[in-house]
Design a protein around this motif. Structure first.
Motif, short mmCIF file in Angstrom:
data_model
loop_
_atom_site.label_atom_id
_atom_site.label_comp_id
_atom_site.label_asym_id
_atom_site.label_seq_id
_atom_site.Cartn_x
_atom_site.Cartn_y
_atom_site.Cartn_z
N UNK A 33 21.77 3.26 -13.65
CA UNK A 33 21.13 2.37 -12.67
C UNK A 33 21.85 1.03 -12.62
N UNK A 34 22.25 0.52 -13.78
CA UNK A 34 23.00 -0.74 -13.81
C UNK A 34 24.34 -0.59 -13.09
N UNK A 35 24.99 0.56 -13.28
CA UNK A 35 26.24 0.81 -12.56
C UNK A 35 26.00 0.91 -11.06
N UNK A 51 10.87 4.21 -23.85
CA UNK A 51 11.57 4.44 -22.58
C UNK A 51 13.04 4.06 -22.71
N UNK A 52 13.32 2.91 -23.32
CA UNK A 52 14.71 2.49 -23.49
C UNK A 52 15.49 3.50 -24.32
N UNK A 53 14.88 4.06 -25.36
CA UNK A 53 15.60 5.03 -26.19
C UNK A 53 15.75 6.37 -25.47
N UNK A 72 18.18 5.81 -22.11
CA UNK A 72 19.28 4.86 -22.28
C UNK A 72 20.43 5.12 -21.30
N UNK A 73 20.85 6.37 -21.20
CA UNK A 73 21.97 6.70 -20.31
C UNK A 73 21.60 6.51 -18.84
#
Length: 139
Positions: free
Chosen positions: A34-36, A23-25, A28-29
């Protein structure tokens, strides 16, 4: 052959780790976006005093509470996506979207605050009534 609980849990942990890595790979974008979004939501919360008329502390604290719930949900969404639980993440995302629309509406139309709070009181009172009194079909 029957598997032992310990072996089942070991396989489960390996599978969860594999899901997280893939999932992370793959996303990733999207995870960065989501963090932004979390950062923007936090900035929005910090600047929320623009939405509230001066001297109305109750509205301000209520808006801060709604923003806080949205930020907490945003963090949990990221965790759920990484763990591969996409349906739960989508449900929380909808909740955040509805909360932010409510905040924006109540900020632009302060006259609707009283009506919205009265509606919340009605809903709360309805929840407190016993089920048998709510509907005669349940008897």
């Amino acid at each position: 052959m029957i598997k032992k609980y310990k072996d089942i849990m070991k396989e489960y942990r390996k599978l969860r780790k594999k899901v997280k890595e893939s999932t992370k790979s793959m996303f990733k974008n999207k995870i960065k976006l989501i963090e932004l979004q979390e950062k923007l939501l936090l900035e929005y919360t910090i600047n929320s005093h623009q939405w509230v008329p001066e001297g109305n502390n109750n509205q301000f604290f209520f808006l801060i509470n709604l923003y806080h719930d949205a930020i907490q949900s945003g963090r949990r969404i990221k965790e759920l996506i990484i763990e591969g639980d996409y349906n739960a993440a989508g449900t929380l995302l909808r909740n955040i979207f509805e909360t932010m629309l409510l905040v924006e509406h109540l900020g632009k139309y302060p006259s609707d605050w009283r009506e919205w709070l009265e509606f919340q009181d009605l809903q709360e009172n309805e929840r407190e009534r016993p089920l048998k009194k709510k509907s005669t079909r349940l008897n």
